[in-house]
Design a protein around this motif. Structure first.
Motif, short mmCIF file in Angstrom:
data_model
loop_
_atom_site.label_atom_id
_atom_site.label_comp_id
_atom_site.label_asym_id
_atom_site.label_seq_id
_atom_site.Cartn_x
_atom_site.Cartn_y
_atom_site.Cartn_z
N ALA A 54 -24.08 25.85 129.37
CA ALA A 54 -22.94 26.19 128.51
C ALA A 54 -23.28 27.30 127.52
CB ALA A 54 -22.47 24.95 127.76
N SER A 55 -24.58 27.51 127.26
CA SER A 55 -24.99 28.54 126.30
C SER A 55 -24.92 29.95 126.88
CB SER A 55 -26.43 28.25 125.82
OG SER A 55 -26.48 27.03 125.12
N SER A 56 -24.79 30.06 128.18
CA SER A 56 -24.74 31.37 128.82
C SER A 56 -23.55 32.16 128.30
CB SER A 56 -24.64 31.21 130.34
OG SER A 56 -24.55 32.47 130.97
N GLY A 57 -23.82 33.36 127.82
CA GLY A 57 -22.76 34.23 127.35
C GLY A 57 -22.34 34.01 125.91
N LYS A 58 -22.89 32.98 125.24
CA LYS A 58 -22.54 32.74 123.84
C LYS A 58 -23.13 33.83 122.95
CE LYS A 58 -20.34 28.87 124.58
NZ LYS A 58 -18.88 28.76 124.40
N ALA A 59 -22.47 34.07 121.81
CA ALA A 59 -22.85 35.19 120.95
C ALA A 59 -24.25 35.05 120.37
CB ALA A 59 -21.83 35.33 119.82
N GLU A 60 -24.59 33.88 119.86
CA GLU A 60 -25.91 33.70 119.24
C GLU A 60 -26.64 32.55 119.92
OE1 GLU A 60 -28.16 32.86 114.97
OE2 GLU A 60 -26.00 32.55 115.15
N LYS A 61 -27.83 32.85 120.42
CA LYS A 61 -28.67 31.84 121.04
C LYS A 61 -29.89 31.64 120.18
CE LYS A 61 -27.25 33.02 125.76
NZ LYS A 61 -26.42 34.18 125.36
N LEU A 62 -30.36 30.40 120.12
CA LEU A 62 -31.56 30.06 119.38
C LEU A 62 -32.67 29.68 120.35
CD1 LEU A 62 -30.07 27.93 116.46
CD2 LEU A 62 -30.52 30.40 116.54
N PHE A 63 -33.87 30.12 120.03
CA PHE A 63 -35.05 29.81 120.83
C PHE A 63 -35.56 28.44 120.40
CE2 PHE A 63 -39.75 29.91 121.05
CZ PHE A 63 -39.91 30.09 122.41
N VAL A 64 -35.53 27.47 121.31
CA VAL A 64 -35.93 26.11 120.97
C VAL A 64 -37.09 25.65 121.84
CG1 VAL A 64 -33.60 25.52 120.19
CG2 VAL A 64 -34.27 25.01 122.53
N VAL A 65 -37.95 24.85 121.24
CA VAL A 65 -39.08 24.25 121.95
C VAL A 65 -38.72 22.82 122.31
CG1 VAL A 65 -41.51 23.58 121.81
CG2 VAL A 65 -40.74 25.73 120.76
N LEU A 66 -38.84 22.51 123.60
CA LEU A 66 -38.52 21.18 124.11
C LEU A 66 -39.80 20.47 124.53
CD1 LEU A 66 -35.51 22.27 126.35
CD2 LEU A 66 -35.41 21.41 124.00
N LYS A 67 -39.68 19.21 124.87
CA LYS A 67 -40.84 18.46 125.33
C LYS A 67 -41.41 19.04 126.61
CE LYS A 67 -39.33 14.11 123.24
NZ LYS A 67 -38.87 12.72 123.47
N ALA A 71 -36.22 26.79 125.69
CA ALA A 71 -34.88 27.13 126.17
C ALA A 71 -34.18 27.98 125.11
CB ALA A 71 -34.07 25.88 126.47
N ASN A 72 -33.15 28.71 125.53
CA ASN A 72 -32.29 29.46 124.63
C ASN A 72 -30.92 28.78 124.62
OD1 ASN A 72 -34.46 31.23 124.58
ND2 ASN A 72 -33.55 32.67 126.02
N ILE A 73 -30.59 28.16 123.49
CA ILE A 73 -29.38 27.35 123.40
C ILE A 73 -28.48 27.89 122.30
CG2 ILE A 73 -28.47 25.04 122.87
CD1 ILE A 73 -30.87 23.85 124.25
N ALA A 74 -27.19 27.90 122.56
CA ALA A 74 -26.22 28.47 121.62
C ALA A 74 -26.29 27.78 120.26
CB ALA A 74 -24.81 28.36 122.19
N HIS A 75 -26.17 28.59 119.24
CA HIS A 75 -26.23 28.12 117.86
C HIS A 75 -25.23 26.99 117.60
CE1 HIS A 75 -25.35 28.10 113.55
NE2 HIS A 75 -26.51 28.67 113.34
N GLN A 76 -24.02 27.10 118.12
CA GLN A 76 -22.98 26.12 117.81
C GLN A 76 -23.36 24.72 118.27
OE1 GLN A 76 -20.23 28.34 120.51
NE2 GLN A 76 -19.55 26.29 121.12
N PHE A 77 -24.10 24.61 119.36
CA PHE A 77 -24.51 23.29 119.85
C PHE A 77 -25.61 22.70 118.96
CE2 PHE A 77 -23.30 25.33 124.09
CZ PHE A 77 -22.00 24.89 123.99
N ILE A 78 -26.53 23.55 118.50
CA ILE A 78 -27.58 23.10 117.59
C ILE A 78 -26.96 22.67 116.26
CG2 ILE A 78 -29.71 23.73 116.40
CD1 ILE A 78 -30.06 23.66 119.39
N GLU A 79 -26.00 23.46 115.80
CA GLU A 79 -25.31 23.17 114.53
C GLU A 79 -24.73 21.76 114.53
OE1 GLU A 79 -24.19 24.26 110.84
OE2 GLU A 79 -23.96 26.08 112.06
N GLU A 80 -24.10 21.38 115.62
CA GLU A 80 -23.48 20.06 115.71
C GLU A 80 -24.51 18.95 115.60
OE1 GLU A 80 -20.86 17.40 118.91
OE2 GLU A 80 -21.27 19.51 119.30
#
Length: 225
Positions: A54-67, A71-80
């Motif tokens: 779902a983050s594909s094509g979103k305006a701002e992506k955040l670089f996140v470290v997972l287990k 991944a690069n995930i859209a800011h709006q999802f992290i915000e929630e």
């Protein structure tokens, strides 16, 4: 002198825990009663995969470290997810620190701080005409970084240096040799605090490192209430 809190200091990373690499700075400063949670800790692998898609094509992506990688995930999802954690733990925490160089609505609350607040304040010392190098973790953040730092003085240049690649400090030194800046802004909380110290020893510039700024604020009991 290291700070100590009766209530816990809650650290929220935008990816998943454990993040021993981020805890190192707090442990080195002998800070007590620290708890770290990840904004994405509660999500299943299926949900994470859905967020990536779902983050594909979103305006701002955040670089996140997972287990299991990054991944690069859209800011709006992290915000929630951060909003949910802040609401859940707000009354039990003396301080909540969002470990990310992006803006989040939660920082408008008392007791909630982020390194971008501190770095923007420090960046006010940059003068017009001074050269500034700003390092971001992924290519996808270049355009948003240019907007984020547009009101900071100086002649600004941008470079991509992934904090999870090997020899990060050497990659930064290569960029410093090219641009020869007076100021180096590390626009990602994932750049280790030791890298900032190393760079300042090897190159004559002022380094702006999120981990160092947060530790200094907590150790000095100087938080933004």
């Amino acid at each position: 002198m290291a700070a100590s809190f009766c209530q816990k200091t809650l650290l929220i990373t935008i990816g998943q825990t454990p993040r021993n690499d981020l805890m190192d700075a707090f442990e080195s400063a002998n800070l007590n009663n620290i708890q770290m949670l990840g904004a994405l800790d509660a999500l299943s692998e299926e949900k994470l995969e859905a967020l990536k898609q779902a983050s594909s094509g979103k305006a701002e992506k955040l670089f996140v470290v997972l287990k299991n990688g990054t991944a690069n995930i859209a800011h709006q999802f992290i915000e929630e997810q951060i909003r949910k954690l802040v609401e859940q733990h707000y009354d039990q925490a003396s301080l909540i620190v969002i470990l990310c160089m992006s803006d989040f609505e939660a920082v408008e609350l008392p007791k909630v701080v982020s390194p971008i607040q501190l770095m923007m304040e420090k960046a006010k010392q940059i003068k017009s005409g001074e050269t500034v190098l700003i390092c971001v973790p992924i290519q996808e953040q270049l355009e948003t970084a240019k907007k984020k730092w547009k009101n900071v003085n100086g002649d600004k240049y941008f470079a991509v240096v992934n904090p999870k690649e090997e020899q990060v400090s050497e990659q930064m030194m290569q960029q410093l040799a090219v641009y020869q800046p007076k100021h180096l802004i590390m626009d990602c909380y994932g750049y280790d605090y030791e890298i900032g110290k190393e760079i300042e020893k090897r190159y004559p510039c002022t380094v702006y490192n999120g981990q160092s700024l947060i530790i200094d604020k907590i150790c000095n009991n100087d938080v933004l209430y």
